[in-house]
Design an enzyme around this catalytic site. Structure first.
Site, PDB file in Angstrom:
ATOM      1  N   LYS A 165       0.843  -1.200   0.000  1.00 37.36           N
ATOM      2  CA  LYS A 165       0.000   0.000   0.000  1.00 37.36           C
ATOM      3  C   LYS A 165       0.878   1.249   0.000  1.00 37.36           C
ATOM      4  CE  LYS A 165      -2.660   1.219   3.741  1.00 37.36           C
ATOM      5  NZ  LYS A 165      -2.122   2.542   4.114  1.00 37.36           N
TER       6      LYS A 165
ATOM      7  N   GLU B  36      -9.458   7.135   3.692  1.00 36.83           N
ATOM      8  CA  GLU B  36      -9.357   7.450   5.129  1.00 36.83           C
ATOM      9  C   GLU B  36      -9.927   8.839   5.427  1.00 36.83           C
ATOM     10  OE1 GLU B  36      -5.519   6.766   6.941  1.00 36.83           O
ATOM     11  OE2 GLU B  36      -6.131   7.694   8.825  1.00 36.83           O
TER      12      GLU B  36
HETATM   13  O1  KIV Z   1      -1.249   2.402   8.719  1.00 43.46           O
HETATM   14  C1  KIV Z   1      -2.448   2.107   8.848  1.00 43.46           C
HETATM   15  O2  KIV Z   1      -2.869   1.449   9.799  1.00 43.46           O
HETATM   16  C2  KIV Z   1      -3.363   2.540   7.810  1.00 43.46           C
HETATM   17  C3  KIV Z   1      -4.825   2.469   8.120  1.00 43.46           C
HETATM   18  C4  KIV Z   1      -5.196   3.596   9.012  1.00 43.46           C
HETATM   19  C5  KIV Z   1      -5.655   2.412   6.908  1.00 43.46           C
HETATM   20  O3  KIV Z   1      -2.955   2.963   6.771  1.00 43.46           O
END
Ligand code: KIV
Length: 269
Positions: free
Chosen positions: A114, A183
């Site tokens: 991600k 988010e």
């Molecule tokens: O780092 C994380 O936990 C996240 C979530 C808040 C989606 O990116």
């Protein structure tokens, strides 16, 4: 054991209108518990900077930290898909991103990586996709941009930034992103983005119309000093941690969580 969850499975869930349940985890015991409770995606988030390391932001999290925690989670995840964050400044160019992703996948065992950002990340998303590295985008509140933003706050409330976010989502999906985290945005905007892209959206503080939901593990167990408004303490009212995770899965699947009081509207809370 049921078959491991794959990205095509998540896409099929979106098409069927079946909600995706996701939680963050940073260690094997928590991941095992989540996996047994039917969580489909475990996110090894760079939020570990806050909840594991006690840092004020996620910016101090390194690739080595992410690889270590991803490997811990991956050993316990038998069914759930493991998604891991590329940390701050580890994906500035396509070449750097592919090297960083290789560590998360080869050494950590992640299946998807991600990264935060919209149109400015398209080259990176395209390049990773071309190398068969599945990518999850992240729009709305981007904690790695905290010093530019000034504070952790709702994003996309005005028409211009909302339009821009919808277009960013479309472009990320076109560039090859296979999942998208949203988010802290108004639920109306999350609904619009979810309808505008073919890939599953996973919301946190983005209302009930996303294809799935994610919460930070420590928040949903009520361990954090201050519970964010979009979060619910699932341990309260349940007999133990296992029951809390099962309740979360049940409520996400049934569209009960998040409710109105866990969501932000365009025109106010
Ligand atoms: O780092 C994380 O936990 C996240 C979530 C808040 C989606 O990116």
């Amino acid at each position: 054991m049921t078959d491991p969850v794959t990205l095509p499975d998540l896409l099929a869930m979106k098409r069927r209108g079946e909600k995706i349940a996701c939680l963050t985890a940073y260690d094997a015991s928590s991941a095992a518990l989540q996996d047994e409770a039917g969580i489909e995606v475990i996110l090894v988030g760079d939020s570990l900077g806050n909840v594991i390391q006690g840092q004020p932001t996620t910016l101090s999290v390194t690739l080595d930290h992410m690889v270590y925690h991803t490997a811990c989670v991956q050993r316990a995840a038998r069914r759930a898909l493991v998604l891991a964050d590329l940390p701050f400044l580890s994906y500035c160019t396509p070449e750097q991103a592919v090297r960083s992703a290789a560590r998360l996948i080869r050494d950590g065992g992640a299946q998807v990586v991600k990264l935060e950002g919209g149109r400015e990340r398209l080259d990176v998303v395209r390049f990773l996709t071309e190398q068969n590295v599945p990518v999850c985008g992240h729009l709305g509140l981007q904690p790695q941009a905290i010093h530019r933003l000034g504070r952790y706050a709702l994003q996309g409330r005005d028409a211009e930034s909302a339009c821009r976010m919808v277009e960013d989502a479309r472009q990320l999906a076109e560039a090859g992103a296979m999942l998208l985290v949203l988010e802290c945005i108004p639920w109306e905007l999350a609904q619009e983005i979810t309808g505008a892209v073919d890939i599953p959206t996973i919301g946190i503080g983005a209302g009930r119309h996303c294809d799935g939901q994610v919460l930070v593990w420590q928040d949903m167990l009520g361990m954090s000093a201050r519970l964010p408004r979009f979060c619910k303490d699932f341990l309260a009212g349940n007999a133990g941690v296992r029951e809390a995770v099962s309740a979360y899965v049940r409520e996400v699947k049934a569209g009960i969580f998040p409710g109105d009081r866990h969501s932000f509207g365009r025109d106010g809370p």
